[in-house]
Write an enzyme that holds these catalytic residues in place. Structure first.
Site, short mmCIF file in Angstrom:
data_model
loop_
_atom_site.label_atom_id
_atom_site.label_comp_id
_atom_site.label_asym_id
_atom_site.label_seq_id
_atom_site.Cartn_x
_atom_site.Cartn_y
_atom_site.Cartn_z
N ASN A 187 29.61 55.41 88.07
CA ASN A 187 30.85 54.81 88.56
C ASN A 187 30.99 53.39 88.04
O ASN A 187 30.01 52.69 87.81
CB ASN A 187 30.89 54.83 90.10
CG ASN A 187 30.39 53.54 90.71
OD1 ASN A 187 31.11 52.55 90.83
ND2 ASN A 187 29.11 53.53 91.09
N PHE A 191 34.43 47.14 92.88
CA PHE A 191 34.78 46.56 94.18
C PHE A 191 36.25 46.78 94.52
O PHE A 191 36.97 45.83 94.88
CB PHE A 191 34.46 45.07 94.22
CG PHE A 191 33.00 44.73 94.36
CD1 PHE A 191 32.05 45.71 94.58
CD2 PHE A 191 32.57 43.41 94.27
CE1 PHE A 191 30.70 45.39 94.71
CE2 PHE A 191 31.22 43.08 94.40
CZ PHE A 191 30.29 44.07 94.62
N SER A 274 25.91 44.79 91.87
CA SER A 274 26.78 45.77 91.24
C SER A 274 26.93 45.43 89.76
O SER A 274 27.16 44.28 89.41
CB SER A 274 28.17 45.78 91.91
OG SER A 274 29.07 46.56 91.15
N ASN A 276 29.38 46.31 87.95
CA ASN A 276 30.78 46.50 87.58
C ASN A 276 31.66 45.29 87.85
O ASN A 276 32.87 45.36 87.67
CB ASN A 276 31.34 47.72 88.33
CG ASN A 276 30.54 48.97 88.04
OD1 ASN A 276 30.20 49.25 86.91
ND2 ASN A 276 30.21 49.72 89.09
N THR A 277 31.07 44.18 88.30
CA THR A 277 31.79 42.91 88.45
C THR A 277 31.14 41.90 87.52
O THR A 277 29.96 41.57 87.70
CB THR A 277 31.73 42.41 89.91
OG1 THR A 277 32.40 43.34 90.76
CG2 THR A 277 32.39 41.05 90.04
N LYS A 316 21.13 42.97 98.51
CA LYS A 316 20.97 44.21 97.74
C LYS A 316 20.76 43.87 96.28
O LYS A 316 21.57 43.18 95.67
CB LYS A 316 22.21 45.09 97.90
CG LYS A 316 22.07 46.48 97.28
CD LYS A 316 23.21 47.39 97.69
CE LYS A 316 23.00 48.81 97.20
NZ LYS A 316 24.06 49.73 97.70
N ASN A 345 20.52 49.06 93.96
CA ASN A 345 21.87 49.45 93.56
C ASN A 345 21.77 50.44 92.39
O ASN A 345 20.69 50.91 92.07
CB ASN A 345 22.66 48.20 93.15
CG ASN A 345 24.15 48.31 93.48
OD1 ASN A 345 24.76 49.34 93.24
ND2 ASN A 345 24.71 47.24 94.02
#
Length: 457
Positions: A187, A191, A274, A276-277, A316, A345
């Site tokens: 994925n 966010f 994450s 993805n940021t 995390k 994560n």
């Protein structure tokens, strides 16, 4: 009535999806083709939605029999039925299936577990009593829409989020890709969040309703009984905080989340891992993490709290960290008396088990079975680096009670899953708990806490 409710749910979700995202992706959510000029749904996707609606309707209609059988037995039937229902979700676009599942859980259209968890898997952490150590990781209920329904399925705790201060759409779609044969998902959601105001309103309403139910209920729990749960009622609620993509002050974003949402949380999570940021994982550096945690702890501690005190604060972390990185994080966690770490994560790596899959080249974080060994190894290292002084939550690749048990033996006090839940459905939760209890009894442990870190001693 059940059929009407099912059609209504599907209609609401479809209308919401079309209005907010005009081009509907085709059946294969990983398609890289250009979007059509008008919304279209493939033949297979239509069939999948009809089948899903029909099967949900059948399950709901079964509620008519609840008055004729033992409630626990009936709920057992419903959990078994989800094994038949869940494969139909694989026919749907991944993000649509997720939206549908959250909507069903939010409306209570899911089986609720009535059987009491075995005492051997109950435990107390941070002064909170968990009926079991199996939790749902952040990412499923991003906007706190389905807390009650998810806890009712039998999770010991549910973590909502990640929640950002300002609403944001996340990355362009498609952004969720199923690797079914490998039991994995990639994925790059980024966010996507309705923001802290919307989540605070929802959690506040839920909290108020629970308090009203508790005061008006004539059947109180006796003082001799062990009452599990926290601010979410029967289970523990965690709130995972993120930062906005365009924000230049990460600490300010997390502090805003603490000020707005901590009153509803049994624990808080700072998500700095994450993939993805952009730039988020840089916050895991020793100096950056230390400065960030100190500011967030100060913001939390300056608020007024009752006898229970402030919610525990966790961080995390990613599984893609070097030994030096782990040592730095452990040093910060111990020095600042951090309440816990979640390990881990998703990973940006592509283990050999998925490298041959055409979807492996998609950008984003990989979760599910291929992540298990990597995340468990990081978990074991962190347990030894912190000398078992800090509660750890093991997350990554859990799909059975044996997997959960391995995480616990590697240093986890609690465990979380998500990807396996997406594939296995609600029936997986009681199965994992039963298998975990069997593992503990098999090896002579009398409680979860006795088994924590057994493979690190």
């Amino acid at each position: 009535m059940a059929a009407w409710s099912s059609r209504k749910l599907l209609k609401e979700v479809l209308l919401r999806r079309v209005s907010s995202n005009p081009p509907l992706p085709r059946f294969r959510c990983f398609s890289t083709s250009a979007p059509e000029s008008a919304p279209k749904i493939s033949h297979h996707s239509k069939k999948g939605r009809l089948l899903t609606g029909a099967t949900i309707g059948i399950v709901i209609a079964g509620g008519a029999y609840v008055s004729t059988v033992d409630e626990a037995t009936f709920c057992g039937w419903l959990f078994s039925a989800t094994k038949l229902v869940n494969p139909f979700f694989a026919l749907l676009d991944a993000e649509f299936a997720h939206t549908l599942a959250v909507s069903a859980a939010a409306r209570g259209w899911v089986p609720r577990e009535k059987r009491v968890d075995p005492p051997i898997i109950g435990l107390e952490v941070w002064g909170r009593k968990f009926s079991n150590p199996v939790g749902l990781a952040a990412g499923f209920d991003k906007n706190a829409e389905a807390v009650d329904g998810l806890l009712g399925m039998g999770f010991g705790f549910v973590e909502v989020g990640s929640v950002t201060p300002v609403p944001q759409d996340g990355n362009p779609k498609p952004r969720i890709f199923r690797l079914r044969q490998e039991g994995a998902i990639i994925n790059r959601c980024g966010f996507n969040s309705q923001g802290i105001v919307a989540v605070a309103k929802r959690l506040g309403a839920q909290h108020g309703k629970r308090k009203l139910d508790e005061t008006s209920s004539s059947s109180r729990t006796s003082n001799n009984d062990v009452k599990h749960g926290g601010k979410a009622g029967p289970g523990i609620l965690g709130v995972n905080l993120g930062k906005n993509k365009t924000s230049e002050d990460a600490a300010a974003d997390y502090v805003q989340g603490v000020h707005t949402l901590s009153q509803y949380a049994d624990y808080l999570v700072i998500n700095v891992s994450s993939p993805n940021t952009p730039g988020l994982r840089m916050l895991q550096g020793r100096k950056q993490l230390k400065d960030l945690v100190k500011k967030i702890q100060a913001a939390r501690d300056e608020m007024q709290w009752g006898d229970e005190g402030p919610p525990p604060l966790l961080v995390k972390i990613a599984p893609d960290l070097s030994k030096d990185d782990l040592e730095d994080i452990a040093a910060v966690a111990v020095a600042l008396n951090l309440d816990g770490l979640i390990i881990s994560n998703t990973t940006i790596s592509r283990p050999d088990t998925v490298s041959s899959n055409p979807l492996a080249s998609e950008a984003g974080g990989l979760s599910g079975k291929p992540l298990f060994d990597l995340s468990t190894n990081i978990l074991k290292q962190m347990y030894m680096l912190t000398r078992g002084k800090i509660p750890l939550i093991g997350c990554g690749g859990i799909s059975s009670g044996e997997d959960a048990y391995k995480k616990i033996r590697s240093g986890a006090t609690l465990v979380q899953l998500y990807t396996a839940f997406a594939y296995g459905g609600p029936a997986l939760i009681p199965q994992i708990k039963a298998e975990l209890a069997e593992c503990l009894e098999r090896d002579g442990f009398k409680s979860i806490l006795e088994a924590v870190g057994a493979d690190c001693r």
